[in-house]
Design a protein around this motif. Structure first.
Motif, PDB file in Angstrom:
ATOM      1  N   GLU A 221       0.836  -1.191   0.000  1.00  0.00           N
ATOM      2  CA  GLU A 221       0.000   0.000   0.000  1.00  0.00           C
ATOM      3  C   GLU A 221       0.885   1.260   0.000  1.00  0.00           C
ATOM      4  N   PHE A 222       2.079   1.121   0.600  1.00  0.00           N
ATOM      5  CA  PHE A 222       2.997   2.261   0.707  1.00  0.00           C
ATOM      6  C   PHE A 222       4.330   1.928   0.050  1.00  0.00           C
ATOM      7  N   CYS A 223       5.039   3.000  -0.342  1.00  0.00           N
ATOM      8  CA  CYS A 223       6.408   2.870  -0.833  1.00  0.00           C
ATOM      9  C   CYS A 223       7.301   3.699   0.103  1.00  0.00           C
ATOM     10  N   ASP A 224       8.341   3.066   0.604  1.00  0.00           N
ATOM     11  CA  ASP A 224       9.250   3.714   1.563  1.00  0.00           C
ATOM     12  C   ASP A 224      10.631   3.802   0.922  1.00  0.00           C
ATOM     13  N   VAL A 225      11.432   4.780   1.372  1.00  0.00           N
ATOM     14  CA  VAL A 225      12.824   4.909   0.921  1.00  0.00           C
ATOM     15  C   VAL A 225      13.691   5.238   2.132  1.00  0.00           C
ATOM     16  N   PHE A 226      14.850   4.603   2.219  1.00  0.00           N
ATOM     17  CA  PHE A 226      15.836   4.952   3.249  1.00  0.00           C
ATOM     18  C   PHE A 226      16.703   6.056   2.653  1.00  0.00           C
ATOM     19  N   CYS A 227      16.384   7.292   3.009  1.00  0.00           N
ATOM     20  CA  CYS A 227      17.090   8.448   2.462  1.00  0.00           C
ATOM     21  C   CYS A 227      18.131   8.875   3.493  1.00  0.00           C
ATOM     22  N   ASP A 228      19.379   8.524   3.268  1.00  0.00           N
ATOM     23  CA  ASP A 228      20.421   8.876   4.250  1.00  0.00           C
ATOM     24  C   ASP A 228      21.789   8.625   3.650  1.00  0.00           C
ATOM     25  N   ARG A 229      22.795   9.060   4.369  1.00  0.00           N
ATOM     26  CA  ARG A 229      24.176   8.765   4.042  1.00  0.00           C
ATOM     27  C   ARG A 229      24.336   7.248   3.909  1.00  0.00           C
ATOM     28  N   GLY A 230      24.951   6.788   2.811  1.00  0.00           N
ATOM     29  CA  GLY A 230      25.153   5.346   2.650  1.00  0.00           C
ATOM     30  C   GLY A 230      23.944   4.622   2.076  1.00  0.00           C
ATOM     31  N   ALA A 231      22.834   5.352   1.875  1.00  0.00           N
ATOM     32  CA  ALA A 231      21.652   4.707   1.273  1.00  0.00           C
ATOM     33  C   ALA A 231      21.280   5.510   0.012  1.00  0.00           C
ATOM     34  N   PHE A 232      20.128   6.189  -0.006  1.00  0.00           N
ATOM     35  CA  PHE A 232      19.730   6.961  -1.194  1.00  0.00           C
ATOM     36  C   PHE A 232      19.693   8.452  -0.878  1.00  0.00           C
ATOM     37  N   ASN A 233      20.078   9.291  -1.847  1.00  0.00           N
ATOM     38  CA  ASN A 233      20.039  10.733  -1.601  1.00  0.00           C
ATOM     39  C   ASN A 233      18.638  11.280  -1.905  1.00  0.00           C
ATOM     40  N   VAL A 234      18.472  12.575  -1.693  1.00  0.00           N
ATOM     41  CA  VAL A 234      17.136  13.166  -1.814  1.00  0.00           C
ATOM     42  C   VAL A 234      16.596  13.052  -3.242  1.00  0.00           C
ATOM     43  N   GLN A 235      17.468  13.313  -4.230  1.00  0.00           N
ATOM     44  CA  GLN A 235      17.024  13.232  -5.632  1.00  0.00           C
ATOM     45  C   GLN A 235      16.574  11.817  -5.987  1.00  0.00           C
ATOM     46  N   GLU A 256      16.425  11.530   8.084  1.00  0.00           N
ATOM     47  CA  GLU A 256      17.315  12.202   9.056  1.00  0.00           C
ATOM     48  C   GLU A 256      17.680  11.294  10.236  1.00  0.00           C
ATOM     49  N   GLN A 257      17.958  10.020   9.937  1.00  0.00           N
ATOM     50  CA  GLN A 257      18.332   9.095  11.022  1.00  0.00           C
ATOM     51  C   GLN A 257      19.806   9.248  11.402  1.00  0.00           C
ATOM     52  N   LEU A 258      20.690   9.154  10.388  1.00  0.00           N
ATOM     53  CA  LEU A 258      22.136   9.174  10.662  1.00  0.00           C
ATOM     54  C   LEU A 258      22.728  10.551  10.400  1.00  0.00           C
ATOM     55  N   SER A 259      22.053  11.315   9.552  1.00  0.00           N
ATOM     56  CA  SER A 259      22.555  12.647   9.198  1.00  0.00           C
ATOM     57  C   SER A 259      21.371  13.461   8.683  1.00  0.00           C
ATOM     58  N   ARG A 260      21.548  14.786   8.567  1.00  0.00           N
ATOM     59  CA  ARG A 260      20.466  15.596   7.991  1.00  0.00           C
ATOM     60  C   ARG A 260      20.678  15.710   6.487  1.00  0.00           C
ATOM     61  N   THR A 261      19.687  15.210   5.734  1.00  0.00           N
ATOM     62  CA  THR A 261      19.822  15.194   4.278  1.00  0.00           C
ATOM     63  C   THR A 261      18.814  16.090   3.570  1.00  0.00           C
ATOM     64  N   GLY A 262      17.784  16.537   4.297  1.00  0.00           N
ATOM     65  CA  GLY A 262      16.684  17.253   3.641  1.00  0.00           C
ATOM     66  C   GLY A 262      15.532  16.307   3.310  1.00  0.00           C
ATOM     67  N   ALA A 263      15.601  15.091   3.820  1.00  0.00           N
ATOM     68  CA  ALA A 263      14.557  14.095   3.548  1.00  0.00           C
ATOM     69  C   ALA A 263      13.197  14.534   4.083  1.00  0.00           C
ATOM     70  N   THR A 264      13.205  15.209   5.224  1.00  0.00           N
ATOM     71  CA  THR A 264      11.924  15.638   5.813  1.00  0.00           C
ATOM     72  C   THR A 264      11.217  16.625   4.886  1.00  0.00           C
ATOM     73  N   ARG A 265      12.004  17.545   4.309  1.00  0.00           N
ATOM     74  CA  ARG A 265      11.432  18.513   3.366  1.00  0.00           C
ATOM     75  C   ARG A 265      10.794  17.791   2.185  1.00  0.00           C
ATOM     76  N   LEU A 266      11.475  16.768   1.715  1.00  0.00           N
ATOM     77  CA  LEU A 266      10.940  15.986   0.593  1.00  0.00           C
ATOM     78  C   LEU A 266       9.643  15.282   1.007  1.00  0.00           C
ATOM     79  N   ALA A 267       9.646  14.714   2.199  1.00  0.00           N
ATOM     80  CA  ALA A 267       8.444  14.012   2.679  1.00  0.00           C
ATOM     81  C   ALA A 267       7.250  14.975   2.706  1.00  0.00           C
TER      82      ALA A 267
END
Ligand code: NIG
Ligand code: FE
Length: 425
Positions: A221-235, A256-267
């Motif tokens: 029902e949902f699609c999730d992404v691990f957006c972080d250092r060492g995983a996927f970037n915001v783009q 924003e688990q391991l570092s601040r990437t701007g993922a929250t803004r994207l969400a």
């Protein structure tokens, strides 16, 4: 004939009724009824009130009776973030972490998520199902009646489908309800890392093969992404989530688990149902969340298990006006617990949430994070009779006691799915 159940004897019945998901000061509104009672018909609540009010209703007399004996009852917990299906623990990494290795160091050496991917690919569906079933019984035994479950330890078409099909099977077998999320974008799998443009190629596989395969079979029902250092970037995350949405999967994120990437803004931009973790959010992220309907799901079990000092700024998020939820993040790498009561204890001592806030975050707000707030997460007429009953005298004792399970009974759609040994006394 309709099946009716009259539930009485709740010294405190925490209904959380009324206003739906809660922000700001309303997060602590539990709408508690002393000496509370419920009437349930065919798994759905048909009346809520004091014992006197409910017992006087027509239909109460002929109903089957359940006496909670003065215990505390609340809506079943909604665990809105788990990695339910995995093959084994990572106890060996736990020791390395205790000796000083960081989560990211272990991951860079091929441990971490890739370690779990290797193990999952080698496991049969039967083995995985057996382990998930044991976990689901434990979830129920700790008062959880709805479990979100993510794929993400397969990372190829066959293995991701193996996980997602299991979610479906486990759901059909009716213990806690399962909400399925596709997390193909967990990390770039090993076989793609050898190539220079491995991340790009893996995203192509996600878009052209994995997402269509999942969507066509209606496995998530949902699609999730691990957006972080060492995983996927915001783009990259944006691309995957937008493609997911085109296939009918609503977005949610690890942010924003391991570092601040701007993922929250994207969400927020994508109107994601939730963004989860948030240890590294800043003040402007909090303001953006407060203006949105994206739920800030906090997972303090991760910081506890990894021995980290930096927890998510729960007070800032709540006082700033964001919707805040709590979940276990049950997974073998960062949070091997399925106990929502333990998460409530951590929320109170480490996140400085009050017991009432923690309970609302783990029920009605978590239901909203799964976009199920009309059906679960509170005890009110027309909603599912999903209940957790605790062997305590006061709801504050649910987080107050820790490391011991005080859940006395759990009901899903009015059916008992867990009863403590002494529940007949
Ligand atoms: O929610 N952060 C990414 N995913 C998981 C960890 C998965 C793992 O280490 O196996 C999490 O913390
Ligand atoms: Fe997670």
């Amino acid at each position: 004939m309709a099946e009716s159940l009259l539930i009485t004897g709740a010294s405190q019945l925490l209904t959380l009724r009324g206003s739906g998901p809660r922000r700001g000061s309303s997060l602590s509104h539990l709408d508690l009824i002393e000496d509370g009672a419920l009437l349930v018909r065919d798994g759905v609540i048909s009346a809520v009130g004091t014992r006197g009010q409910v017992e006087a209703l027509p239909g109460a007399r002929s109903a089957e009776k359940l006496d909670l004996g003065g215990r505390v009852a609340l809506p079943g917990f909604v665990d809105s973030h788990t990695h339910l299906v995995h093959a084994a623990s990572r106890a060996e990494e736990y020791e390395l972490k205790i000796q000083g290795a960081s989560y990211e160091e272990i991951a860079r050496k091929g441990g971490g998520i890739l370690n779990s991917v290797k193990k999952l690919r080698a496991a049969t569906a039967e083995e995985l199902k057996k382990r998930a079933n044991v976990a689901l019984h434990q979830f129920a035994a700790h008062g959880t009646t709805t479990v979100e479950a993510k794929s993400g330890y397969g990372l190829d078409v066959a293995s991701e489908l193996k996980i997602l099909k299991l979610h479906k099977e486990l759901e059909a077998e009716q213990q806690p309800e399962i909400v399925s999320t596709f997390l193909g974008a967990h990390v770039v799998p090993e076989e793609f890392r050898k190539k220079a443009d491995g991340a790009k190629r893996y995203i192509q596989l996600l878009e052209e093969n994995l997402l269509p395969a999942v969507a066509e079979r209606k496995l998530a029902e949902f699609c999730d992404v691990f957006c972080d250092r060492g995983a996927f970037n915001v783009q990259e995350s944006k691309r995957v989530l937008q493609t997911g949405r085109q296939w009918g999967l609503a977005p949610r994120m690890h942010a924003e688990q391991l570092s601040r990437t701007g993922a929250t803004r994207l969400a927020v931009l994508l109107r994601a149902a939730s963004c989860d973790h948030l240890e590294h959010v800043n003040a402007s992220d909090i303001r953006a969340l407060a203006k949105s309907n994206t739920v800030a799901t906090l997972l303090p079990g991760c910081d506890f298990h990894l021995g980290l000092k930096k927890y998510a700024p729960a007070r800032g998020l709540i006082d700033g006006g964001a919707f805040v939820a709590l979940a276990t993040d049950y997974n073998p790498g960062t949070s091997p617990t399925l106990s929502m009561p333990m998460i409530l204890s951590l929320a109170c001592t480490q996140l400085r949430m009050t017991p009432a806030e923690a309970i609302a975050a783990a029920t009605i707000n978590a239901a909203y994070a799964l976009r199920r707030e009309k059906r679960i997460g509170s005890l009110e007429v027309g909603k599912q009779a999903d209940l957790a009953v605790f062997e305590v005298a006061d709801y504050r004792e649910i987080p107050y006691y820790f490391g011991v399970n005080h859940c006395w009974m759990t009901l899903k759609r009015g059916r008992v799915i867990h009863a403590a040994q002494d529940s007949r006394n």
